[in-house]
Design a protein around this motif. Structure first.
Motif, PDB file in Angstrom:
ATOM      1  N   VAL A 567       1.083  -1.181   0.168  1.00 51.92           N
ATOM      2  CA  VAL A 567      -0.201   0.111   0.036  1.00 51.92           C
ATOM      3  C   VAL A 567       0.785   1.341  -0.001  1.00 51.92           C
ATOM      4  N   HIS A 568       0.691   1.880  -1.072  1.00 50.58           N
ATOM      5  CA  HIS A 568       1.674   3.039  -1.069  1.00 50.58           C
ATOM      6  C   HIS A 568       1.114   4.515  -0.709  1.00 50.58           C
ATOM      7  N   TRP A 569      -0.335   4.500  -0.229  1.00 50.34           N
ATOM      8  CA  TRP A 569      -1.088   5.702   0.121  1.00 50.34           C
ATOM      9  C   TRP A 569      -0.963   5.947   1.632  1.00 50.34           C
ATOM     10  N   HIS A 570      -0.617   7.091   1.837  1.00 51.02           N
ATOM     11  CA  HIS A 570      -0.257   7.577   3.302  1.00 51.02           C
ATOM     12  C   HIS A 570      -1.543   7.331   4.103  1.00 51.02           C
ATOM     13  N   TYR A 571      -2.707   7.749   3.861  1.00 49.86           N
ATOM     14  CA  TYR A 571      -3.900   7.613   4.731  1.00 49.86           C
ATOM     15  C   TYR A 571      -4.387   6.263   4.536  1.00 49.86           C
ATOM     16  N   ALA A 572      -4.310   5.836   3.655  1.00 53.79           N
ATOM     17  CA  ALA A 572      -4.715   4.168   3.338  1.00 53.79           C
ATOM     18  C   ALA A 572      -4.128   3.243   4.392  1.00 53.79           C
ATOM     19  N   SER A 573      -2.638   3.598   4.520  1.00 51.12           N
ATOM     20  CA  SER A 573      -2.093   2.839   5.396  1.00 51.12           C
ATOM     21  C   SER A 573      -2.353   3.146   7.132  1.00 51.12           C
ATOM     22  N   VAL A 574      -2.546   4.351   7.549  1.00 50.99           N
ATOM     23  CA  VAL A 574      -3.069   4.779   8.738  1.00 50.99           C
ATOM     24  C   VAL A 574      -4.333   4.207   9.054  1.00 50.99           C
ATOM     25  N   ILE A 575      -5.293   4.154   8.022  1.00 52.20           N
ATOM     26  CA  ILE A 575      -6.569   3.541   8.314  1.00 52.20           C
ATOM     27  C   ILE A 575      -6.412   2.104   8.367  1.00 52.20           C
ATOM     28  N   LEU A 576      -5.791   1.312   7.765  1.00 52.86           N
ATOM     29  CA  LEU A 576      -5.736   0.025   7.655  1.00 52.86           C
ATOM     30  C   LEU A 576      -5.177  -0.497   9.102  1.00 52.86           C
ATOM     31  N   GLU A 577      -4.144   0.305   9.422  1.00 51.81           N
ATOM     32  CA  GLU A 577      -3.603   0.038  10.789  1.00 51.81           C
ATOM     33  C   GLU A 577      -4.524  -0.021  12.088  1.00 51.81           C
ATOM     34  N   ALA A 578      -5.434   1.216  11.960  1.00 55.01           N
ATOM     35  CA  ALA A 578      -6.267   1.550  12.997  1.00 55.01           C
ATOM     36  C   ALA A 578      -7.529   0.408  12.859  1.00 55.01           C
ATOM     37  N   TYR A 603     -10.384   1.392  -3.515  1.00 56.67           N
ATOM     38  CA  TYR A 603      -9.788   0.238  -3.065  1.00 56.67           C
ATOM     39  C   TYR A 603      -9.444  -0.203  -1.609  1.00 56.67           C
ATOM     40  N   LEU A 604      -9.566   0.938  -0.808  1.00 59.51           N
ATOM     41  CA  LEU A 604      -9.265   0.548   0.722  1.00 59.51           C
ATOM     42  C   LEU A 604     -10.565   0.074   1.258  1.00 59.51           C
ATOM     43  N   ARG A 605     -11.745   0.171   0.647  1.00 57.89           N
ATOM     44  CA  ARG A 605     -13.068  -0.521   1.184  1.00 57.89           C
ATOM     45  C   ARG A 605     -12.730  -1.873   1.125  1.00 57.89           C
ATOM     46  N   THR A 606     -12.242  -2.634   0.025  1.00 60.50           N
ATOM     47  CA  THR A 606     -12.158  -3.738  -0.312  1.00 60.50           C
ATOM     48  C   THR A 606     -11.452  -4.406   0.681  1.00 60.50           C
ATOM     49  N   TYR A 607     -10.226  -3.719   0.974  1.00 58.11           N
ATOM     50  CA  TYR A 607      -9.262  -4.367   2.167  1.00 58.11           C
ATOM     51  C   TYR A 607      -9.802  -4.363   3.455  1.00 58.11           C
ATOM     52  N   PHE A 608     -10.638  -3.329   3.827  1.00 58.96           N
ATOM     53  CA  PHE A 608     -11.222  -3.105   5.136  1.00 58.96           C
ATOM     54  C   PHE A 608     -12.123  -4.088   5.348  1.00 58.96           C
ATOM     55  N   ARG A 609     -13.014  -4.501   4.359  1.00 61.07           N
ATOM     56  CA  ARG A 609     -14.149  -5.484   4.435  1.00 61.07           C
ATOM     57  C   ARG A 609     -13.306  -6.866   4.725  1.00 61.07           C
TER      58      ARG A 609
END
Length: 652
Positions: A567-578, A603-609
């Protein structure tokens, strides 16, 4: 739906709102009266409930005894029909829902977002274009093999169906293709196939299309039950809720209300910063309104704190962070404006601290009104709401300050494996806006390129040399370090606030149901974009925190290491860790707040689910758009909190 006190279904009535909910409501009341007349029955209505997206407006018009979200209503009706039901597929005209149950209790519920691709309205539209009504749909498609078409978006689905017609496929084959497209859209975007049980109900008016039900059975390899009341299960569930409570009331205004004129108008409440969009109805000589985020009614002309959780996220954060820094001794003759939008909102207090140390007065975009409208007018393109708001704030602030400070944020992280990028809009926002302002008006040093502070300090020093006054490099360095120290103190204060509230909840002194809001800070923490979502949770008795309040969690970081390397997006990585950390925390339920038109979020929604499914944790996804109404979010939140509470009871 009319039921007897013993729960016997007496009659059902169905009509379409056609964008005129009050007229539809009056038509239903007229139909009830006519049915009573024809059957020579005398109606004695002892309880009234409303549900659905227009439930609050209908509730104030009818003086309903209860207003129930439709997911809970559909679940209640399904359990009445078959106590063993464990899965509800519900596809309505405007939205789609997926609900799982255990022992008659909702364990999770998911609704589609703003896309209409998997709904009955799409099928109806395709049928109309081909001269087939919804009632005839099944007859035209039974036993027909379907060519493949897109299942991702109404635009692509429509395009593919047009291509099929042009290529010579028959009307019946194209209609069948639309059924399969809706099925695949639902299973991929709404449902979680691994959670689909063995006793499946299909509800909503689209369940009348038996070939659509058959398409689901074909894919799932399981039988699906369709009740005779499938098109009325929401109304039936709301009526059953009244019977469960033993309601005996005379508040219902009566079926004769259909004879009266019921004018409806909209207003914007200006009593607080929420600026709620109200729907106001005049009925039977009274004026009533819905749409308040606070606890007041229409007759009360001042703000009233709503009942529910005493923890209000934005208020609590302001208290924990303390007042915004101001120069102790202003030395500069200039005033600098700081936009409180997009990436700048998260760092607003940091930059106020930095400039305060330099003796420079600042103003910011907090509380500016009309920023989205101004942004749409100025941007000249269809951007996401956060970037649109940034355009609006920059242009409004440019009239009030000597300079606009809008630095370049490119990427974070020093190590190659940890390097994360801000989105493209963020990276190039200063360059876009510089073209719209007078030369020299925008100060845009590159401050986040590789997280090496001395480079950022050097860029700031060069940028400040353009201002009147002297700002030596040493002074810039000290201001930077002071701002970072203040930032670390604020971060720890927010984490301490979270620890305190969590402890109070465990001790029974605070809210036992707690949610973690995940998303970009410039949407979740921004009152002009977040649709009042933190307050909606509080009003319904849940404490809502934000992801930056979580303490560091090494286990979660390790668990996600392989994913985060991709994951190369800053906020996406922060959100996934949280998200991983919240999923591991008992009694804490993740709520992802994403943005419509945001490519990284898609893309983030898919990983979150996938993360939530791995932990078997109920969750909620809310997708923000630029529409003014918060009704859709309230519905999703009400239903999610019910499933969270059921899950929490199981944990305890």
């Amino acid at each position: 739906a009319l039921i007897s006190p013993s729960r016997e279904v007496l009659a059902g009535f169905y009509t379409r709102t056609a964008g005129r909910p009050v007229e539809a409501l009056k038509a239903l009341l007229a139909a009830v009266e006519e049915a009573a007349r024809l059957s020579k029955s005398e109606l004695n209505i002892i309880g009234c409930a409303t549900t659905g997206s227009g439930r609050r407006l209908a509730g104030i018009i009818l003086k309903a005894d209860t207003v129930l979200d439709e997911i809970s209503a559909h679940a209640r009706a399904a359990v009445e029909i078959d106590p063993g039901v464990d899965t509800i597929i519900e596809i309505g005209g405007q939205d789609a829902k997926f609900t799982t149950l255990k022992d008659g209790q909702v364990t999770s519920s998911i609704m589609n977002n703003v896309c209409a691709a998997g709904t009955g309205s799409f099928l109806e539209e395709q049928g109309q274009k081909l001269g087939v009504s919804v009632r005839e749909y099944a007859g035209f498609t039974e036993g027909v093999a379907a060519p493949v078409s897109s299942d991702r978006c109404t635009v692509f689905m429509q395009r593919d169906l047009n291509h099929l017609l042009a290529d010579g496929w028959t009307r019946e084959e194209v209609l069948a293709s639309a059924l399969h497209a809706v099925r695949e859209n639902y299973l991929q975007k709404v449902a979680v196939e691994s959670r689909i049980g063995e006793r499946i109900f299909f509800q909503g008016a689209t369940a009348k299309i038996r070939t659509l039900v058959a398409a689901f059975e074909q894919k799932l390899k399981k039988p699906i039950v369709v009740s005779p009341w499938c098109h009325l299960t929401g109304a039936l569930g709301a009526a059953l809720e009244l019977a469960d409570r033993g309601v005996v009331s005379d508040s219902f205004r009566g079926t004769g209300l259909w004879h009266e004129a019921i004018p409806v108008r909209t207003e914007i409440c200006g009593l607080c910063a929420n600026h709620c969009k109200l729907t106001v109805a005049s009925v039977a000589g009274e004026t009533a309104a819905c749409g308040f985020l606070c606890g007041r009614d229409y007759q009360t002309s001042h703000f009233v704190r709503a009942s529910g959780s005493s923890f209000r996220l934005l208020d609590a954060r302001r208290r924990a962070e303390g007042p915004a820094p101001v120069p102790a001794d202003p030395l500069s003759p200039v005033r600098i404006a700081l936009p409180a939008a997009l990436y700048m909102r998260e760092d607003l207090l940091f930059w106020k601290s930095f400039f305060a140390e330099l003796g420079i007065e600042t103003i910011d975009g907090t509380g500016l009104e009309g920023t989205l409208a101004e942004g749409r007018r100025r941007s000249g393109a269809e951007f996401c709401a956060p970037l649109t708001e940034l355009h609006g704030q920059v242009h409004l602030l440019a009239e009030r300050a000597d300079y606009i400070f809008l630095p370049f944020y490119m990427e974070t992280g020093r190590d190659r494996r940890d390097r994360r990028k801000y989105c493209y809009y963020t990276q190039f926002a200063p360059a876009m806006l510089a073209q719209q302002l007078p030369e020299g008006k925008l100060l845009s040093p590159v401050v986040y390129s590789n997280a090496l502070p001395f480079k950022a300090q050097g860029e700031l020093y060069k940028s400040l040399r353009l201002l009147p006054g002297r700002y030596p490099f040493l002074k810039v360095t000290l201001a930077w370090e002071t701002a970072w120290a203040a930032r670390r103190e604020r971060e720890e204060a927010l984490r301490e606030l979270y620890r305190k509230e969590r402890a109070q909840g465990k001790n029974g002194e605070g809210e036992d149901l707690q949610v973690m809001l995940l998303g970009r800070p410039y949407t979740v923490l921004n009152p002009s974009l977040n649709k009042g979502i933190p307050d909606i949770f509080a009003n319904q008795g849940a404490a809502a925190f934000y992801q930056d309040m979580l303490p560091p969690d090494r286990k979660s970081s390790e668990a996600l290491r392989s994913l985060l390397e991709q994951v190369h997006w800053h906020y996406a990585s922060v959100i996934l860790e949280a998200a991983e950390s919240a999923a591991r925390t008992p009694g804490l339920y993740p709520v992802l707040v994403s943005s419509f038109k945001c490519s990284p979020d898609s893309y983030l929604r898919t990983y979150f689910r996938q993360l939530m499914e791995a932990h078997r944790k109920p969750y909620l996804i809310l997708e923000l758009d630029e529409h003014g109404s918060s009704v859709g979010y309230e519905t999703r939140i009400e239903a999610a909190l019910r499933s969270f509470r059921n899950h929490r009871t199981g944990e305890l």
